[in-house]
Design a protein around this motif. Structure first.
Motif, PDB file in Angstrom:
ATOM      1  N   ALA A  55      17.927 -31.877  -9.412  1.00  0.00           N
ATOM      2  CA  ALA A  55      17.880 -30.525  -9.973  1.00  0.00           C
ATOM      3  C   ALA A  55      16.439 -30.025 -10.027  1.00  0.00           C
ATOM      4  O   ALA A  55      15.525 -30.777 -10.344  1.00  0.00           O
ATOM      5  CB  ALA A  55      18.489 -30.523 -11.369  1.00  0.00           C
ATOM      6  N   GLY A  56      16.259 -28.775  -9.693  1.00  0.00           N
ATOM      7  CA  GLY A  56      14.929 -28.180  -9.702  1.00  0.00           C
ATOM      8  C   GLY A  56      14.255 -28.177  -8.348  1.00  0.00           C
ATOM      9  O   GLY A  56      13.155 -27.655  -8.217  1.00  0.00           O
ATOM     10  N   THR A  57      14.894 -28.730  -7.351  1.00  0.00           N
ATOM     11  CA  THR A  57      14.314 -28.755  -6.008  1.00  0.00           C
ATOM     12  C   THR A  57      14.967 -27.681  -5.150  1.00  0.00           C
ATOM     13  O   THR A  57      16.049 -27.175  -5.459  1.00  0.00           O
ATOM     14  CB  THR A  57      14.521 -30.120  -5.325  1.00  0.00           C
ATOM     15  OG1 THR A  57      15.924 -30.321  -5.129  1.00  0.00           O
ATOM     16  CG2 THR A  57      13.947 -31.255  -6.164  1.00  0.00           C
ATOM     17  N   VAL A  58      14.313 -27.340  -4.058  1.00  0.00           N
ATOM     18  CA  VAL A  58      14.865 -26.327  -3.161  1.00  0.00           C
ATOM     19  C   VAL A  58      16.178 -26.803  -2.543  1.00  0.00           C
ATOM     20  O   VAL A  58      17.101 -26.008  -2.338  1.00  0.00           O
ATOM     21  CB  VAL A  58      13.838 -25.895  -2.091  1.00  0.00           C
ATOM     22  CG1 VAL A  58      13.596 -26.989  -1.074  1.00  0.00           C
ATOM     23  CG2 VAL A  58      14.277 -24.613  -1.417  1.00  0.00           C
ATOM     24  N   GLN A  59      16.286 -28.100  -2.264  1.00  0.00           N
ATOM     25  CA  GLN A  59      17.536 -28.612  -1.689  1.00  0.00           C
ATOM     26  C   GLN A  59      18.696 -28.456  -2.671  1.00  0.00           C
ATOM     27  O   GLN A  59      19.802 -28.102  -2.281  1.00  0.00           O
ATOM     28  CB  GLN A  59      17.375 -30.083  -1.284  1.00  0.00           C
ATOM     29  CG  GLN A  59      16.390 -30.305  -0.163  1.00  0.00           C
ATOM     30  CD  GLN A  59      16.758 -29.538   1.094  1.00  0.00           C
ATOM     31  OE1 GLN A  59      17.918 -29.312   1.401  1.00  0.00           O
ATOM     32  NE2 GLN A  59      15.738 -29.104   1.828  1.00  0.00           N
ATOM     33  N   HIS A  60      18.430 -28.719  -3.942  1.00  0.00           N
ATOM     34  CA  HIS A  60      19.467 -28.561  -4.963  1.00  0.00           C
ATOM     35  C   HIS A  60      19.841 -27.088  -5.104  1.00  0.00           C
ATOM     36  O   HIS A  60      21.034 -26.746  -5.173  1.00  0.00           O
ATOM     37  CB  HIS A  60      18.972 -29.132  -6.296  1.00  0.00           C
ATOM     38  CG  HIS A  60      20.012 -29.216  -7.341  1.00  0.00           C
ATOM     39  ND1 HIS A  60      20.230 -28.200  -8.233  1.00  0.00           N
ATOM     40  CD2 HIS A  60      20.921 -30.183  -7.630  1.00  0.00           C
ATOM     41  CE1 HIS A  60      21.212 -28.535  -9.041  1.00  0.00           C
ATOM     42  NE2 HIS A  60      21.655 -29.730  -8.699  1.00  0.00           N
ATOM     43  N   LEU A  61      18.837 -26.219  -5.132  1.00  0.00           N
ATOM     44  CA  LEU A  61      19.097 -24.786  -5.227  1.00  0.00           C
ATOM     45  C   LEU A  61      19.867 -24.285  -4.014  1.00  0.00           C
ATOM     46  O   LEU A  61      20.795 -23.478  -4.143  1.00  0.00           O
ATOM     47  CB  LEU A  61      17.780 -24.028  -5.367  1.00  0.00           C
ATOM     48  CG  LEU A  61      17.871 -22.511  -5.471  1.00  0.00           C
ATOM     49  CD1 LEU A  61      18.645 -22.099  -6.714  1.00  0.00           C
ATOM     50  CD2 LEU A  61      16.479 -21.899  -5.472  1.00  0.00           C
ATOM     51  N   ARG A  62      19.505 -24.782  -2.846  1.00  0.00           N
ATOM     52  CA  ARG A  62      20.191 -24.364  -1.625  1.00  0.00           C
ATOM     53  C   ARG A  62      21.659 -24.794  -1.651  1.00  0.00           C
ATOM     54  O   ARG A  62      22.544 -24.035  -1.258  1.00  0.00           O
ATOM     55  CB  ARG A  62      19.476 -24.962  -0.407  1.00  0.00           C
ATOM     56  CG  ARG A  62      19.923 -24.354   0.898  1.00  0.00           C
ATOM     57  CD  ARG A  62      19.062 -24.818   2.062  1.00  0.00           C
ATOM     58  NE  ARG A  62      17.852 -23.974   2.103  1.00  0.00           N
ATOM     59  CZ  ARG A  62      16.621 -24.441   2.055  1.00  0.00           C
ATOM     60  NH1 ARG A  62      16.388 -25.722   1.968  1.00  0.00           N
ATOM     61  NH2 ARG A  62      15.596 -23.623   2.098  1.00  0.00           N
ATOM     62  N   ALA A  63      21.924 -25.995  -2.160  1.00  0.00           N
ATOM     63  CA  ALA A  63      23.289 -26.515  -2.158  1.00  0.00           C
ATOM     64  C   ALA A  63      24.138 -25.963  -3.305  1.00  0.00           C
ATOM     65  O   ALA A  63      25.325 -25.687  -3.119  1.00  0.00           O
ATOM     66  CB  ALA A  63      23.256 -28.042  -2.240  1.00  0.00           C
ATOM     67  N   TYR A  64      23.545 -25.802  -4.489  1.00  0.00           N
ATOM     68  CA  TYR A  64      24.354 -25.471  -5.668  1.00  0.00           C
ATOM     69  C   TYR A  64      24.022 -24.120  -6.288  1.00  0.00           C
ATOM     70  O   TYR A  64      24.674 -23.714  -7.249  1.00  0.00           O
ATOM     71  CB  TYR A  64      24.186 -26.560  -6.734  1.00  0.00           C
ATOM     72  CG  TYR A  64      24.630 -27.905  -6.254  1.00  0.00           C
ATOM     73  CD1 TYR A  64      25.978 -28.196  -6.079  1.00  0.00           C
ATOM     74  CD2 TYR A  64      23.704 -28.890  -5.944  1.00  0.00           C
ATOM     75  CE1 TYR A  64      26.386 -29.425  -5.621  1.00  0.00           C
ATOM     76  CE2 TYR A  64      24.101 -30.134  -5.483  1.00  0.00           C
ATOM     77  CZ  TYR A  64      25.446 -30.387  -5.320  1.00  0.00           C
ATOM     78  OH  TYR A  64      25.854 -31.616  -4.866  1.00  0.00           O
ATOM     79  N   GLY A  65      23.047 -23.410  -5.772  1.00  0.00           N
ATOM     80  CA  GLY A  65      22.639 -22.163  -6.392  1.00  0.00           C
ATOM     81  C   GLY A  65      23.154 -20.913  -5.712  1.00  0.00           C
ATOM     82  O   GLY A  65      22.813 -19.806  -6.108  1.00  0.00           O
ATOM     83  N   LYS A  66      23.970 -21.085  -4.711  1.00  0.00           N
ATOM     84  CA  LYS A  66      24.435 -19.927  -3.959  1.00  0.00           C
ATOM     85  C   LYS A  66      25.648 -19.299  -4.640  1.00  0.00           C
ATOM     86  O   LYS A  66      26.585 -19.980  -5.022  1.00  0.00           O
ATOM     87  CB  LYS A  66      24.785 -20.344  -2.533  1.00  0.00           C
ATOM     88  CG  LYS A  66      24.993 -19.215  -1.604  1.00  0.00           C
ATOM     89  CD  LYS A  66      25.012 -19.687  -0.165  1.00  0.00           C
ATOM     90  CE  LYS A  66      24.963 -18.475   0.731  1.00  0.00           C
ATOM     91  NZ  LYS A  66      24.556 -18.807   2.052  1.00  0.00           N
ATOM     92  N   VAL A  67      25.596 -17.981  -4.801  1.00  0.00           N
ATOM     93  CA  VAL A  67      26.729 -17.219  -5.314  1.00  0.00           C
ATOM     94  C   VAL A  67      27.326 -16.482  -4.124  1.00  0.00           C
ATOM     95  O   VAL A  67      26.673 -15.630  -3.523  1.00  0.00           O
ATOM     96  CB  VAL A  67      26.296 -16.218  -6.408  1.00  0.00           C
ATOM     97  CG1 VAL A  67      27.481 -15.387  -6.873  1.00  0.00           C
ATOM     98  CG2 VAL A  67      25.652 -16.944  -7.578  1.00  0.00           C
ATOM     99  N   THR A  68      28.539 -16.835  -3.768  1.00  0.00           N
ATOM    100  CA  THR A  68      29.187 -16.230  -2.600  1.00  0.00           C
ATOM    101  C   THR A  68      30.085 -15.070  -3.026  1.00  0.00           C
ATOM    102  O   THR A  68      30.353 -14.873  -4.208  1.00  0.00           O
ATOM    103  CB  THR A  68      30.027 -17.271  -1.848  1.00  0.00           C
ATOM    104  OG1 THR A  68      31.105 -17.681  -2.691  1.00  0.00           O
ATOM    105  CG2 THR A  68      29.182 -18.473  -1.441  1.00  0.00           C
ATOM    106  N   THR A  69      30.569 -14.344  -2.055  1.00  0.00           N
ATOM    107  CA  THR A  69      31.469 -13.226  -2.344  1.00  0.00           C
ATOM    108  C   THR A  69      32.744 -13.710  -3.022  1.00  0.00           C
ATOM    109  O   THR A  69      33.328 -12.993  -3.818  1.00  0.00           O
ATOM    110  CB  THR A  69      31.803 -12.446  -1.066  1.00  0.00           C
ATOM    111  OG1 THR A  69      32.303 -13.351  -0.078  1.00  0.00           O
ATOM    112  CG2 THR A  69      30.587 -11.726  -0.531  1.00  0.00           C
TER     113      THR A  69
END
Length: 132
Positions: A55-69
């Motif tokens: 958590a807190g890394t760009v890889q984590h954000l890329r995998a779990y931080g996306k809000v889709t339609t």
């Protein structure tokens, strides 16, 4: 607007602290090598942590931080909002990647400068007895 700008306060320009080490001619430059090595080690560990997957890394954000339609709903306004979220997610992760790259570049510059200092110190000690 007054002569000192809109704030009314006079600006005397940037002033250097006269007590700052190295300001006076004749002051030596003292580099404490173990402290610099420890700092560089800490910086390298920090940047490696940022490149990880926790958590807190760009890889984590890329995998779990996306809000889709599909997260925001099927109605028209929600679908448009989903596109905006996607663009924002891309901008944030791209910026984060650039931050990590610049962090790594800064570390590389510091390491190169430290190595150059070491080379210069070694070269200036040629012919001098080793006092350690």
């Amino acid at each position: 607007m007054g002569e000192n700008g809109s704030s009314g306060f006079a600006y005397d320009g940037w002033q250097l602290d006269p007590q700052w080490p190295g300001i006076k001619v004749g002051d030596g430059v003292d580099v404490h090598h173990p402290s610099v090595r420890n700092l560089l080690r800490a910086l390298r560990e920090d940047v490696e942590r940022l490149k990880g997957v926790q958590a807190g890394t760009v890889q984590h954000l890329r995998a779990y931080g996306k809000v889709t339609t599909s997260h925001v709903g099927e109605w028209d306004a929600a679908q448009q909002l989903g596109v905006v979220f996607d663009q924002g997610h891309t901008a944030i992760t791209t910026g984060y990647d650039k931050l990590v790259a610049q962090y790594e570049a800064a570390i590389a510059v510091i390491e190169a400068a430290f190595q150059n200092i070491g080379k210069a110190e070694h070269a200036s000690d040629v012919g001098m007895p080793d006092l350690t």
